[in-house]
Write an enzyme that holds these catalytic residues in place. Structure first.
Site, PDB file in Angstrom:
ATOM      1  N   ASN A  32      59.687 -46.180  80.209  1.00 52.61           N
ATOM      2  CA  ASN A  32      60.559 -47.273  79.744  1.00 52.61           C
ATOM      3  C   ASN A  32      60.709 -47.342  78.224  1.00 52.61           C
ATOM      4  O   ASN A  32      61.254 -48.300  77.703  1.00 52.61           O
ATOM      5  CB  ASN A  32      60.072 -48.622  80.288  1.00 52.61           C
ATOM      6  CG  ASN A  32      58.742 -49.054  79.700  1.00 52.61           C
ATOM      7  OD1 ASN A  32      58.236 -48.436  78.771  1.00 52.61           O
ATOM      8  ND2 ASN A  32      58.171 -50.113  80.239  1.00 52.61           N
ATOM      9  N   LYS A  33      60.288 -46.314  77.518  1.00 55.09           N
ATOM     10  CA  LYS A  33      60.438 -46.301  76.058  1.00 55.09           C
ATOM     11  C   LYS A  33      61.807 -45.731  75.659  1.00 55.09           C
ATOM     12  O   LYS A  33      62.493 -45.134  76.486  1.00 55.09           O
ATOM     13  CB  LYS A  33      59.307 -45.485  75.421  1.00 55.09           C
ATOM     14  CG  LYS A  33      57.905 -46.012  75.748  1.00 55.09           C
ATOM     15  CD  LYS A  33      57.573 -47.286  74.990  1.00 55.09           C
ATOM     16  CE  LYS A  33      56.523 -48.137  75.647  1.00 55.09           C
ATOM     17  NZ  LYS A  33      55.149 -47.770  75.494  1.00 55.09           N
ATOM     18  N   ASN A  34      62.153 -45.867  74.380  1.00 55.67           N
ATOM     19  CA  ASN A  34      63.470 -45.371  73.942  1.00 55.67           C
ATOM     20  C   ASN A  34      63.655 -43.894  74.284  1.00 55.67           C
ATOM     21  O   ASN A  34      64.735 -43.467  74.686  1.00 55.67           O
ATOM     22  CB  ASN A  34      63.633 -45.533  72.428  1.00 55.67           C
ATOM     23  CG  ASN A  34      63.820 -46.977  72.020  1.00 55.67           C
ATOM     24  OD1 ASN A  34      63.000 -47.821  72.346  1.00 55.67           O
ATOM     25  ND2 ASN A  34      64.896 -47.272  71.318  1.00 55.67           N
TER      26      ASN A  34
END
Ligand SMILES: *Cc1c(COP(=O)(O)O)cnc(C)c1O
Length: 380
Positions: A187-189
């Site tokens: 769910n990180k960039n």
């Protein structure tokens, strides 16, 4: 296949396309799937992107934080100043090396990053380092923090998980302190499933990190397979913290999307602020921030509220198909850290009254209007 996203509007959605799928298949077809040429390429491109000398790909950011502390020689008896408003991994890493976390409060409800004045008050003769965390990708006050660190001879580790590409006075986050740590959790960039990167300009730290990443062995199997080395020695107690080429190949594609993703996220943030500007019951942290930032998440804070009200609002939004989250429960309030004394009134207020609204590049203006209206309704 069952639908794993129960919400109409999830908190986050991958910025994936056929390119990532092709990269994975190509890597598998290459017959080299563990740490190898794609990890090296990912590291090279990452260093280029954030303008640092060295990047070391790792299994995740928790490993990066652990190795950062080890590479700086942090051990038992050392005190490390860190935020409580962060993901627990930031603090767990301090415990891995048997050092003591010392928790700092945030600056204000508008600025959820560490308060430099509070940092300064917490320094003792045992303090060895500061771990900063750039909340949502908004930079900490690095000028003051670096000045404090210089005055007291402290190392600075940046937990830059929220801020790939974010800038502070023209420098990328992660390149201001001694070491920067990044996560590529799904769910990180930048998403690779699991993954992390340690970055530094210090050659010694780089060499030590590469050694500890792979059991303290002097060469890696990739180098031996290439015929560059036939023997190895083990010269330090290392770990298996390696990334693999399958994940690295996804990361390489993800990097090409970052600039556009970041532009889209800042448009989304702007539209949210427009939609929510008349809602007196909430504070939008960093609302006046003008810099180039990653916008990893979109946090709001309820005014004059408590966790009962906050949880009620979240439940109302959930009923309308909107997934929300909390960034973060305060680490000092977790059972395993409850023995550490800390007075962190602002952090505790945020832990009880923050709501993270959906943020990802594919979020549409219609969806943002819907989320904003549902939030307004829930607040009545
Ligand atoms: C995601 C995250 C971590 C942990 O990263 P992993 O790659 O999951 O180990 C640490 N700190 C912060 C602030 C994070 O957001």
């Amino acid at each position: 296949m069952s639908n794993v996203l129960p919400y109409n509007i999830p908190l986050f959605d991958l910025n994936f396309s056929e390119e990532e799928e092709k990269a994975v298949v190509d890597t598998i077809k290459s017959r080299w799937i563990s740490t190898g040429p794609r990890c090296e390429e990912f590291e090279r491109l990452f260093s280029e992107m954030i303008a640092c000398k060295y990047s070391v790909s790792l299994s995740n950011c928790t490993a990066a934080l652990h190795l950062a502390l080890e590479a700086l020689g942090i051990s038992k008896g050392d005190e490390i100043i860190a935020p409580s408003l962060t993901f627990v991994a930031t603090i767990n890493a301090i415990k891995y090396v048997h050092a003591t976390p010392v928790f700092t409060d945030i600056t204000s409800y508008n600025d959820l990053t560490m308060n430099p004045s509070h940092i300064e008050k917490l320094i003792t003769p045992r303090t060895r380092a500061i771990i900063v965390m750039h909340y949502a990708g908004f930079p900490c006050d690095m000028e003051r923090i670096m000045a404090i660190a210089r005055n007291h001879n402290l190392k600075v580790i940046e937990d830059a998980c929220h801020g790939p590409l974010s800038e502070y006075r023209g420098k990328k986050l992660g390149t201001i302190g001694d070491i920067g740590c990044f996560s590529f959790f799904s769910n990180k960039n930048i998403s690779t499933g699991e993954g992390g990167m340690l970055v530094t300009d210090d050659e010694e730290i780089y060499i030590k990190t590469k050694l500890l990443r792979s059991h303290g062995m002097t060469t890696m199997s990739y180098e031996r397979a290439g015929g560059h080395a036939t023997r190895y020695d083990v010269i330090d107690l290392g770990y298996n913290y390696r990334m693999d080429d399958i994940r690295a190949s996804i990361g390489i594609v993800q990097l090409t999307k970052q600039k556009e993703d970041l532009i889209r996220r800042s448009e989304i943030r702007k539209y949210y602020i427009e939609q929510l500007s008349d809602v007196d019951e909430i504070i939008i942290p960093f609302a006046n921030h003008k810099g180039y930032v990653s916008n990893y998440i979109f946090p709001i804070v309820l005014r004059d509220s408590d966790f009962v009200k906050r949880d009620y609002i979240r439940k109302k939004l959930q009923e309308k198909g909107i997934q929300t989250s909390v960034h973060y429960p305060a680490v000092h309030q977790f059972s395993i850290y409850s023995d550490i004394k800390a007075e962190l009134a602002k952090t505790e207020y945020i832990a009880d009254n923050e709501i993270t609204l959906p943020m990802y590049s594919k979020l549409t203006e219609d969806q943002i209007r819907y989320i904003s209206n549902q939030l307004r309704d829930a607040l009545i």
